[in-house]
Design a protein around this motif. Sequence first.
Motif, PDB file in Angstrom:
ATOM      1  N   VAL A  62      -5.572 -29.280 -32.436  1.00  0.00           N
ATOM      2  CA  VAL A  62      -4.779 -29.282 -31.302  1.00  0.00           C
ATOM      3  C   VAL A  62      -3.705 -28.890 -31.580  1.00  0.00           C
ATOM      4  O   VAL A  62      -2.666 -29.653 -32.470  1.00  0.00           O
ATOM      5  N   LYS A  63      -2.443 -28.429 -30.696  1.00  0.00           N
ATOM      6  CA  LYS A  63      -1.471 -28.097 -31.309  1.00  0.00           C
ATOM      7  C   LYS A  63      -0.711 -28.933 -29.695  1.00  0.00           C
ATOM      8  O   LYS A  63      -0.641 -28.710 -29.108  1.00  0.00           O
ATOM      9  N   VAL A  64       0.445 -29.308 -30.032  1.00  0.00           N
ATOM     10  CA  VAL A  64       1.234 -30.508 -29.682  1.00  0.00           C
ATOM     11  C   VAL A  64       2.406 -29.942 -28.286  1.00  0.00           C
ATOM     12  O   VAL A  64       3.210 -29.636 -29.219  1.00  0.00           O
ATOM     13  N   GLY A  65       2.671 -30.182 -27.284  1.00  0.00           N
ATOM     14  CA  GLY A  65       3.559 -29.982 -26.365  1.00  0.00           C
ATOM     15  C   GLY A  65       4.730 -31.506 -26.016  1.00  0.00           C
ATOM     16  O   GLY A  65       4.881 -31.710 -27.435  1.00  0.00           O
ATOM     17  N   ILE A  66       4.874 -31.168 -24.876  1.00  0.00           N
ATOM     18  CA  ILE A  66       5.614 -32.881 -24.419  1.00  0.00           C
ATOM     19  C   ILE A  66       4.983 -33.810 -24.625  1.00  0.00           C
ATOM     20  O   ILE A  66       3.807 -33.914 -24.258  1.00  0.00           O
ATOM     21  N   ARG A  67       5.931 -34.862 -25.418  1.00  0.00           N
ATOM     22  CA  ARG A  67       4.922 -36.267 -25.484  1.00  0.00           C
ATOM     23  C   ARG A  67       6.377 -37.157 -25.264  1.00  0.00           C
ATOM     24  O   ARG A  67       7.619 -36.430 -24.757  1.00  0.00           O
ATOM     25  N   ASN A  68       5.658 -38.276 -24.344  1.00  0.00           N
ATOM     26  CA  ASN A  68       6.437 -39.336 -23.751  1.00  0.00           C
ATOM     27  C   ASN A  68       5.869 -40.417 -24.412  1.00  0.00           C
ATOM     28  O   ASN A  68       4.745 -40.489 -25.213  1.00  0.00           O
ATOM     29  N   ASP A  69       6.024 -42.427 -24.031  1.00  0.00           N
ATOM     30  CA  ASP A  69       5.393 -43.471 -24.254  1.00  0.00           C
ATOM     31  C   ASP A  69       4.058 -43.141 -23.851  1.00  0.00           C
ATOM     32  O   ASP A  69       3.224 -43.913 -25.127  1.00  0.00           O
ATOM     33  N   SER A  70       3.267 -42.250 -22.838  1.00  0.00           N
ATOM     34  CA  SER A  70       1.985 -42.697 -22.361  1.00  0.00           C
ATOM     35  C   SER A  70       1.195 -41.788 -23.073  1.00  0.00           C
ATOM     36  O   SER A  70      -0.139 -41.400 -22.715  1.00  0.00           O
TER      37      SER A  70
END
Length: 429
Positions: A383-391
């Motif tokens: 997969v191609k990843v975008g925004i991420r945060n702690d969860s």
Amino acid sequence: MSKKGRKIIITLFILGVAFIAIWFIFLKNNVASSQKENAVTYKTIPVEIGKISNSISVVGTVESFTRAEVKSEIGEKVTQIFVNSGDLVTINQPLFQLDTRELEINRQKIESQLLSAQAELDKLLQQPSEVDLKQAEANYQEALIALENAQRTLERHRELFISGGLSQEQLEQSEDQVILKEQAVYVSKAKLDDLKEQPKKEDVEIRRAHISEIKASLESIKNQLEASLVKSPIAGTVIDMNVKVGDIIQTGSATTTNITATIDDMSTMKVVVPINEIDVPRIKEGMKARVILDALPDKPFDGEVDSISFLGKITENVVTYDATVLIPNPNRIIRPEMTADVEITTQYKENATIIPLDALIEKEGKGFVLIANQEGEPTEREVKVGIRNDSQVEIIDGIEAGEQLALPMATNRRTPPVSMGGPFGGGGR
């Protein structure tokens, strides 16, 4: 060997074979049980559509966005105070009044000096009228005629005196008349010359310069009188009054701060927060921020990044840059010096494809997830990843909403049983 001995040997052999068989059955069951206990189980969760954001959390102190420190321009006694700390004021609203009695006396003196100097200049510049010139000319001619008559009379009286027809006293009176007529001629001639003569340029300039000096002094006095009524330079809240009636304000000293009042425009507040140099490229002007005050923990405020300093600070070998976050404060509920927790949203997206961060597998710089098939068995997919945060993490490409993710569950792994040793006992190594 006796028959009895052979029976014993055969019995022992049969028992050994049975023991070995039992041991192998136990070992097989133990391995199967261990594999079953260590097997990975999965739960399935759906891929969802929703909001996702990323942020930076920092702590700062609240300040007023605009602050005016009021200073008195003159040193006089405070005679009246019109406001108190906490009062709302408008721009140019009076704060307090200084004593003006001495200033008023000086103003009156200087105004009198100005009138006198102006009159002198006007007189110097005044052009004589034709009537004045003719009158002065006539007066001069009359004085000349009177002098000639007095001189002729004196000549006759001298002749009479010589012949004895006139006394000494009468002769002296005739001589006095000539002297008086000569003086009258001199005075009338001087007046006529004054009327005809133009004023000297240097005399005019000297008087004009004097008038300018007086006007400057008068303007200074008027400015001091105006400054004696100290006014607010901005609209805002009086957060501090440093004077009271009877205080004498000192000016002119290099060590005197002379701050008499502090006015804050509290309609908008600011929080200056230190941003680690690593996070500075992520911060942009206009980004939204969420502000929670220690004094008002249940009332979050919406803010916005106004600016980021270009000059860094080094504290304990850590480089930070100050960012200023503005917060609307129409009800003046936020006060200066309050402690604020600021969360700046650096990324935000609606209608994003979202999965739990635990579902993302990263290896060799790529992202993967496990997709559950109809039987619930996992299949790896890139997969191609975008925004991420702690969860959470946004998936830009590779999966769609509604697909089921296989998420490994925690396993009840147990410590393998201690070895029973060889078929004939003994500790394993």
